[in-house]
Design a protein around this motif. Structure first.
Motif, PDB file in Angstrom:
ATOM      1  N   LEU A   1      -3.333  -0.185  14.771  1.00 40.32           N
ATOM      2  CA  LEU A   1      -3.784   0.868  14.086  1.00 40.32           C
ATOM      3  C   LEU A   1      -4.403   0.441  12.950  1.00 40.32           C
ATOM      4  CD1 LEU A   1      -0.671   3.352  14.152  1.00 40.32           C
ATOM      5  CD2 LEU A   1      -2.898   3.933  14.844  1.00 40.32           C
ATOM      6  N   TYR A   2      -5.390   1.181  12.368  1.00 40.28           N
ATOM      7  CA  TYR A   2      -6.118   1.200  11.177  1.00 40.28           C
ATOM      8  C   TYR A   2      -5.361   1.936  10.114  1.00 40.28           C
ATOM      9  CZ  TYR A   2     -10.397  -0.155  13.782  1.00 40.28           C
ATOM     10  OH  TYR A   2     -11.480  -0.730  14.522  1.00 40.28           O
ATOM     11  N   HIS A   3      -4.840   1.324   9.176  1.00 37.09           N
ATOM     12  CA  HIS A   3      -3.946   1.766   8.217  1.00 37.09           C
ATOM     13  C   HIS A   3      -3.747   0.982   7.008  1.00 37.09           C
ATOM     14  CE1 HIS A   3      -1.036  -0.552  10.229  1.00 37.09           C
ATOM     15  NE2 HIS A   3      -0.102  -0.355   9.074  1.00 37.09           N
ATOM     16  N   ALA A   4      -3.397   1.267   5.774  1.00 35.13           N
ATOM     17  CA  ALA A   4      -3.160   0.261   4.700  1.00 35.13           C
ATOM     18  C   ALA A   4      -4.236  -0.863   4.590  1.00 35.13           C
ATOM     19  CB  ALA A   4      -1.572  -0.343   5.106  1.00 35.13           C
TER      20      ALA A   4
ATOM     21  N   LEU B   1       2.297   5.613   6.179  1.00 37.51           N
ATOM     22  CA  LEU B   1       0.867   5.311   5.526  1.00 37.51           C
ATOM     23  C   LEU B   1      -0.132   6.028   6.357  1.00 37.51           C
ATOM     24  CD1 LEU B   1       1.656   1.497   5.050  1.00 37.51           C
ATOM     25  CD2 LEU B   1       1.165   3.423   3.321  1.00 37.51           C
ATOM     26  N   CYS B   2      -0.048   6.351   7.528  1.00 37.72           N
ATOM     27  CA  CYS B   2      -1.152   6.462   8.525  1.00 37.72           C
ATOM     28  C   CYS B   2      -1.314   8.357   8.043  1.00 37.72           C
ATOM     29  CB  CYS B   2      -0.868   6.705   9.895  1.00 37.72           C
ATOM     30  SG  CYS B   2      -1.235   4.892  10.496  1.00 37.72           S
ATOM     31  N   ASP B   3      -0.172   8.969   8.062  1.00 43.01           N
ATOM     32  CA  ASP B   3      -0.533  10.356   7.903  1.00 43.01           C
ATOM     33  C   ASP B   3       0.687  11.089   7.653  1.00 43.01           C
ATOM     34  OD1 ASP B   3       0.908  10.337  10.302  1.00 43.01           O
ATOM     35  OD2 ASP B   3      -0.615  11.667  11.477  1.00 43.01           O
TER      36      ASP B   3
ATOM     37  N   HIS C   1       0.898  -1.291  -0.045  1.00 39.73           N
ATOM     38  CA  HIS C   1      -0.010  -0.147  -0.096  1.00 39.73           C
ATOM     39  C   HIS C   1       1.167   1.149  -0.082  1.00 39.73           C
ATOM     40  CE1 HIS C   1      -3.082  -2.738   1.271  1.00 39.73           C
ATOM     41  NE2 HIS C   1      -4.007  -1.811   0.911  1.00 39.73           N
ATOM     42  N   CYS C   2       2.166   1.040  -0.211  1.00 38.45           N
ATOM     43  CA  CYS C   2       2.988   2.223   0.146  1.00 38.45           C
ATOM     44  C   CYS C   2       3.598   2.799  -1.393  1.00 38.45           C
ATOM     45  CB  CYS C   2       4.151   1.787   1.085  1.00 38.45           C
ATOM     46  SG  CYS C   2       5.131   3.444   1.716  1.00 38.45           S
ATOM     47  N   ASP C   3       3.667   3.865  -1.403  1.00 39.46           N
ATOM     48  CA  ASP C   3       4.075   4.561  -3.045  1.00 39.46           C
ATOM     49  C   ASP C   3       5.598   4.505  -2.962  1.00 39.46           C
ATOM     50  OD1 ASP C   3       4.356   6.473  -1.203  1.00 39.46           O
ATOM     51  OD2 ASP C   3       3.365   7.958  -2.435  1.00 39.46           O
TER      52      ASP C   3
END
Length: 282
Positions: A178-181, A240-242, A20-22
């Protein structure tokens, strides 16, 4: 005292976060380290061995930082997965039989030493996977401190019968809370139904701002009680989070406290140099 650490994985591991990471996980770590250096905070980085083979140019930059201590994080993050599942089923050890875990750990130690000239003394298994052979293997290879697992009320390293000091994280960790990705509320709900997962901080996941407040509250509680905090934060998770906004808030607090590398938490009852010399021919 705050012990801050980070786990860094090679791109070919292809984790859910990486998908999910660019940018690469090592690239997120370089952004993370830039903040660490500006804040002048000590950080112990646990690298998989493949980082030193497949992404050395980025890994080298991190290892050269005066604020980074290098630790081991297994050679390849327990791949191939099928091998580790079979080992767990028939040998009761996801890490593999003793001989396999020994070679995996030795290979990681040796590549770090070859590339950086440094012999590591700290270790964290991927996924905190502390197996039945872990303490013996780490002791045989000169590792003095292992930071696997999560124990909210453990504030100092505990020595195993093999002489390795185990020091679990005592502040709520990031990734699994954590909610992420890929970790959307639906994904987490399904995952909980399948595995009934929980750690010492419960089974809940949070959005980044709420999690940050929990971390700050727990760090301040440690400060008020005169206890040491052992905190793990993944650079890729914060990206990814912020894009590190909440991490910067945590870092602002950390800069108000004394920081140390995890090797500084090893009780000075035995010289690490003595152990290194004993195992230098391994």
């Amino acid at each position: 005292m705050i012990y801050l650490s980070a786990d860094i994985h090679h791109a070919s591991l292809r984790t859910g976060n990486q998908a999910h990471c660019d940018i690469s996980e090592l690239a997120t770590a370089r952004l993370f380290i830039r903040r660490i250096e500006q804040a002048q905070v000590k950080l112990t980085c646990f690298f998989t061995g493949r980082c030193f083979v497949e992404e050395w140019s980025d890994t080298r930059v991190l290892c050269m930082s005066d604020w980074v201590e290098i630790g081991g994080h297994t050679w390849s993050g327990f791949t191939p997965e099928i091998w580790h599942r079979i080992s767990n089923k028939f040998c009761g050890s996801y890490n593999g039989p003793h001989w396999y875990q020994y070679l995996d750990t030795l290979r990681t130690i040796k590549i770090i030493e070859k590339k950086t000239g440094k012999r590591i003394t700290c270790w964290r298994n991927h996924m905190y996977m502390h197996g039945p052979h872990t303490d013996r293997v780490l002791s045989q290879l000169g590792i003095k401190l292992c930071s696997d697992g999560v124990k909210r009320n453990n504030f100092s390293p505990q020595e195993s019968k093999y002489g390795v000091h185990n020091y679990p994280i005592n502040i709520i960790p990031d990734h699994e809370h954590l909610y992420h990705a890929e970790r959307t509320p639906t994904w987490v709900e399904n995952w909980q139904k399948r595995y009934s997962w929980s750690d010492d901080f419960g089974s809940e996941s949070y959005y980044i701002r709420e999690w940050t407040e929990l971390v700050l509250s727990q760090l301040k509680s440690c400060e008020d009680q005169g206890r040491d905090a052992n905190l793990l934060i993944h650079p890729i998770t914060m990206y990814l989070c912020d894009k590190f906004q909440c991490f910067d808030k945590i870092l602002d607090y950390i800069t108000t406290q004394e920081t140390a590398w995890l090797s500084d938490a090893i009780p000075a009852t035995q010289s690490s140099q003595e152990r290194i010399e004993e195992t230098s021919h391994a």
